[in-house]
Design an enzyme around this catalytic site. Structure first.
Site, PDB file in Angstrom:
ATOM      1  N   CYS A  83      45.087  50.000  33.551  1.00 32.35           N
ATOM      2  CA  CYS A  83      43.839  50.140  32.785  1.00 32.35           C
ATOM      3  C   CYS A  83      43.104  51.422  33.150  1.00 32.35           C
ATOM      4  O   CYS A  83      42.250  51.870  32.396  1.00 32.35           O
ATOM      5  CB  CYS A  83      42.960  48.929  33.015  1.00 32.35           C
TER       6      CYS A  83
ATOM      7  N   GLU B 123      37.588  41.948  32.112  1.00 26.72           N
ATOM      8  CA  GLU B 123      38.074  43.220  32.676  1.00 26.72           C
ATOM      9  C   GLU B 123      39.036  43.788  31.648  1.00 26.72           C
ATOM     10  O   GLU B 123      40.134  43.264  31.471  1.00 26.72           O
ATOM     11  CB  GLU B 123      38.828  42.958  33.987  1.00 26.72           C
TER      12      GLU B 123
ATOM     13  N   SER C 132      43.349  43.041  27.098  1.00 30.80           N
ATOM     14  CA  SER C 132      42.917  44.036  26.098  1.00 30.80           C
ATOM     15  C   SER C 132      41.520  43.710  25.579  1.00 30.80           C
ATOM     16  O   SER C 132      41.119  42.540  25.521  1.00 30.80           O
ATOM     17  CB  SER C 132      43.914  44.049  24.943  1.00 30.80           C
TER      18      SER C 132
ATOM     19  N   GLU D 158      43.140  53.442  23.671  1.00 26.90           N
ATOM     20  CA  GLU D 158      43.842  53.346  24.953  1.00 26.90           C
ATOM     21  C   GLU D 158      45.335  53.448  24.686  1.00 26.90           C
ATOM     22  O   GLU D 158      45.909  52.587  24.010  1.00 26.90           O
ATOM     23  CB  GLU D 158      43.512  52.001  25.600  1.00 26.90           C
TER      24      GLU D 158
ATOM     25  N   ASN E  86      50.506  43.726  33.310  1.00 26.13           N
ATOM     26  CA  ASN E  86      50.829  44.965  34.029  1.00 26.13           C
ATOM     27  C   ASN E  86      50.734  44.884  35.556  1.00 26.13           C
ATOM     28  O   ASN E  86      51.396  45.646  36.243  1.00 26.13           O
ATOM     29  CB  ASN E  86      50.002  46.138  33.480  1.00 26.13           C
TER      30      ASN E  86
HETATM   31  P1  NAD Z   1      46.472  41.088  26.238  1.00 22.01           P
HETATM   32  O1  NAD Z   1      45.034  41.060  25.887  1.00 22.01           O
HETATM   33  O2  NAD Z   1      47.471  41.192  25.162  1.00 22.01           O
HETATM   34  O3  NAD Z   1      46.854  39.751  27.048  1.00 22.01           O
HETATM   35  C1  NAD Z   1      46.165  39.385  28.222  1.00 22.01           C
HETATM   36  C2  NAD Z   1      46.264  37.882  28.399  1.00 22.01           C
HETATM   37  O4  NAD Z   1      45.545  37.231  27.336  1.00 22.01           O
HETATM   38  C3  NAD Z   1      47.692  37.336  28.336  1.00 22.01           C
HETATM   39  O5  NAD Z   1      47.840  36.318  29.294  1.00 22.01           O
HETATM   40  C4  NAD Z   1      47.758  36.762  26.934  1.00 22.01           C
HETATM   41  O6  NAD Z   1      48.722  35.756  26.787  1.00 22.01           O
HETATM   42  C5  NAD Z   1      46.356  36.216  26.775  1.00 22.01           C
HETATM   43  N1  NAD Z   1      45.921  35.990  25.390  1.00 22.01           N
HETATM   44  C6  NAD Z   1      46.302  36.662  24.273  1.00 22.01           C
HETATM   45  N2  NAD Z   1      45.688  36.142  23.186  1.00 22.01           N
HETATM   46  C7  NAD Z   1      44.890  35.132  23.627  1.00 22.01           C
HETATM   47  C8  NAD Z   1      44.005  34.216  22.992  1.00 22.01           C
HETATM   48  N3  NAD Z   1      43.812  34.244  21.687  1.00 22.01           N
HETATM   49  N4  NAD Z   1      43.346  33.311  23.745  1.00 22.01           N
HETATM   50  C9  NAD Z   1      43.528  33.297  25.084  1.00 22.01           C
HETATM   51  N5  NAD Z   1      44.363  34.115  25.749  1.00 22.01           N
HETATM   52  C10 NAD Z   1      45.032  35.038  25.032  1.00 22.01           C
HETATM   53  O7  NAD Z   1      46.643  42.260  27.306  1.00 22.01           O
HETATM   54  P2  NAD Z   1      47.984  42.832  27.965  1.00 22.01           P
HETATM   55  O8  NAD Z   1      48.741  43.597  26.929  1.00 22.01           O
HETATM   56  O9  NAD Z   1      48.690  41.778  28.748  1.00 22.01           O
HETATM   57  O10 NAD Z   1      47.373  43.844  29.048  1.00 22.01           O
HETATM   58  C11 NAD Z   1      47.031  45.152  28.738  1.00 22.01           C
HETATM   59  C12 NAD Z   1      45.533  45.321  28.638  1.00 22.01           C
HETATM   60  O11 NAD Z   1      44.906  44.841  29.811  1.00 22.01           O
HETATM   61  C13 NAD Z   1      45.127  46.778  28.535  1.00 22.01           C
HETATM   62  O12 NAD Z   1      44.096  46.921  27.585  1.00 22.01           O
HETATM   63  C14 NAD Z   1      44.624  47.094  29.925  1.00 22.01           C
HETATM   64  O13 NAD Z   1      43.733  48.168  29.987  1.00 22.01           O
HETATM   65  C15 NAD Z   1      43.983  45.812  30.295  1.00 22.01           C
HETATM   66  N6  NAD Z   1      43.826  45.699  31.749  1.00 22.01           N
HETATM   67  C16 NAD Z   1      42.573  45.767  32.289  1.00 22.01           C
HETATM   68  C17 NAD Z   1      42.407  45.705  33.669  1.00 22.01           C
HETATM   69  C18 NAD Z   1      41.037  45.764  34.304  1.00 22.01           C
HETATM   70  O14 NAD Z   1      40.918  45.363  35.457  1.00 22.01           O
HETATM   71  N7  NAD Z   1      40.023  46.236  33.614  1.00 22.01           N
HETATM   72  C19 NAD Z   1      43.522  45.581  34.481  1.00 22.01           C
HETATM   73  C20 NAD Z   1      44.778  45.509  33.902  1.00 22.01           C
HETATM   74  C21 NAD Z   1      44.924  45.558  32.534  1.00 22.01           C
END
Ligand code: NAD
Length: 475
Positions: free
Chosen positions: A284, A250, A231, A379, A153
């Site tokens: 987020c 995060e 996530s 969420e 995002n």
């Molecule tokens: P996601 O968890 O699907 O993916 C995040 C990253 O993790 C991607 O690069 C993905 O390829 C990687 N990933 C997925 N499975 C993995 C595994 N098994 N091992 C290692 N890496 C893996 O999240 P998303 O859909 O890209 O982002 C949305 C989420 O991120 C929402 O929950 C949002 O709230 C959160 N977010 C949090 C913040 C914060 O600062 N707290 C900021 C932005 C987004």
């Protein structure tokens, strides 16, 4: 199709298999990136180890590199190029994409300041009898190779929030950007390597999907720390899979905002219309749960619906657009299903709720939302806010806290005592008074409690996480 290569140890690498990068708004193919294998990850981590052992950079050189990055990210041509990439791959409206690049510049600027000032402390060893006659101090030493895993995002600034503090802390990095939006991260890495003087061994990019490329990074024994934004499900699974590593998380939120009867209701409505729907609610800290005092519920709803219906929905490259498509059709269908489920449970659609001809879900406001609905509990990460009324502010605090998340909460009130009470009882990593919870400055400690994470991010906080204390005693 020719792959867009990634940099590993200075070389431009492609892979046997590629991953398409699709524009979420119109489905056009933007390119293909390598599906990096565990062997690519290993190559990247080994090179990063070499940087640590054979090519350390003194703080003054690292700070100069960070300064150059901040300058490069303020250059008009670079801003436009990067903003366009973000807009296309993430369907983020172009004005918001430019703002993201400006924030990334600020992240690098603060990281340069961190790099110049991060220091240990003097230990008063003679406060213990055994320490008499000894001199003691601490050093902050780099934790080692960092594996950075980022979400779709904020494909530029959240990559910056990993790379900049790592460089400040003296840690080489291997970046695994989100598979949906890898192009901004690739571009940022190239900017650091080609224009800012970062040595090739210090930064490597491995594109691919999480369960293979990401998991290989998490599992690599020479990676000392994983810094993850994404996530909760994936984040906590990574924490469990790497018990011997430092893992900073995060994660998500279902951000509440409380509107007291003494608040500027019109101002609150305007702020929520922006904060609940920017990037189609895929932040987020997007406003999700609006808790409004019964006395002003009608006024807030009217002002909010008016503001939300005025939002311009459309092509992210159009200068006027304020809301565009969700990251993919699966997520759009999920959000629509959650809306339908809420309506079945008694919620009322006050605005939006429909998908237009271009496939974009309209900014949606629901009233009569019950705290037990999925739309409240989980969420939503989509363009939906739900209104719930309360009669007493203590009830609002309890509703706000009734969540497994704990990133940011907000309250609008002109009563100082209520504001003080909110700061005391709202159990979140950040409490924003007289603004939406969707507020962050890039240098503040930012992070959550409970399912929302275990760390604080921001150049200074992250650099602390990316270094360890070494106690030094001179006898
Ligand atoms: P996601 O968890 O699907 O993916 C995040 C990253 O993790 C991607 O690069 C993905 O390829 C990687 N990933 C997925 N499975 C993995 C595994 N098994 N091992 C290692 N890496 C893996 O999240 P998303 O859909 O890209 O982002 C949305 C989420 O991120 C929402 O929950 C949002 O709230 C959160 N977010 C949090 C913040 C914060 O600062 N707290 C900021 C932005 C987004």
């Amino acid at each position: 199709m020719t792959q867009i290569p990634v940099r590993i140890d200075g070389a431009s690498i492609t892979a046997a298999e590629g991953l398409p990068v699709i524009a979420p708004y119109d489905g056009r193919l933007l390119g293909e990136v390598p599906a990096c294998t565990p062997a690519h990850v290993d190559q990247a981590v080994r090179a990063a180890r070499r940087a640590l052992e054979e090519e350390p950079l003194p703080a003054w050189r690292r700070a100069e590199i960070l300064d150059r990055a901040a300058e490069a990210l303020a250059d008009e041509v670079t801003v436009e190029r990067l903003a366009r990439t973000i807009a296309l791959e993430a369907a983020k409206p172009i004005a918001a994409a430019r703002a993201e690049v400006a924030r990334a510049a600020s992240t690098f600027r603060f990281a340069a300041a961190t790099c110049r000032t991060l220091a240990g402390e003097v230990l008063p060893l003679d406060a213990a009898q055994a320490g008499e006659g000894r001199l003691g101090f601490t050093l902050r030493v780099p934790v080692g190779v960092i594996g950075a895993i980022t979400p779709f995002n904020f494909p530029c600034n959240l990559v910056a929030h990993k790379l900049a503090p790592a460089i400040a802390a003296g840690c080489p990095v291997v970046l695994k950007p989100a598979h949906q939006t890898p192009l901004s991260g690739i571009a940022l890495a190239e900017l650091l390597l080609d224009r800012c003087g970062l040595p090739a061994s210090w930064l490597h990019v491995v594109t691919g999907v999480g369960p293979t490329t990401g998991a290989a990074l998490v599992g690599h024994e020479d990676v000392a720390m994983i810094t993850f934004t994404g996530s909760p499900t994936v984040g906590w699974a990574i924490r469990a899979a790497a018990p011997r590593k430092k893992v900073s998380l995060e994660l998500g939120n279902n951000s509440p905002v409380i509107i007291q009867p003494d608040a500027d209701v019109q101002g609150a409505a305007t702020a929520i219309a922006a904060a609940g729907f920017a990037h189609a609610g895929q932040s987020c800290i997007s406003v999700q749960r609006v808790l409004v005092h019964r006395e002003v519920a009608e006024a807030l709803e009217a002002a909010l619906v008016e503001a939300v219906e005025a939002l311009v929905v459309g092509d992210p490259l159009d200068e006027a657009t304020q809301v565009s498509a969700l990251i993919d059709a699966d997520n759009r269908e999920r959000v629509v299903a959650w809306i339908e489920e809420a309506v079945d449970g008694g919620a009322v659609v006050a605005a939006g709720g429909k998908v237009d001809e271009a496939g974009v879900l309209a900014p949606t406001v629901l009233t009569d939302v019950h705290p037990d609905m999925r739309l409240c509990r989980d969420e939503v990460f989509g363009p939906v806010v739900g209104l719930t009324t309360y009669d007493d502010v203590e009830e609002a605090f309890a509703l706000a806290n009734d969540t497994r998340y704990g990133l940011h909460a907000g309250i609008f009130t002109s009563d100082l005592d209520v504001a003080r009470r909110a700061i005391e009882v709202l159990d979140f990593g950040g409490v924003i008074v007289n603004d939406v919870p969707t507020w962050r400055a890039d240098h503040m400690p930012y992070g959550g409690r409970r399912d929302s994470g275990n760390t604080r991010e921001g150049p200074w906080s992250s650099a602390l996480e990316m270094t360890e204390v070494r106690s030094v005693v001179i006898a």
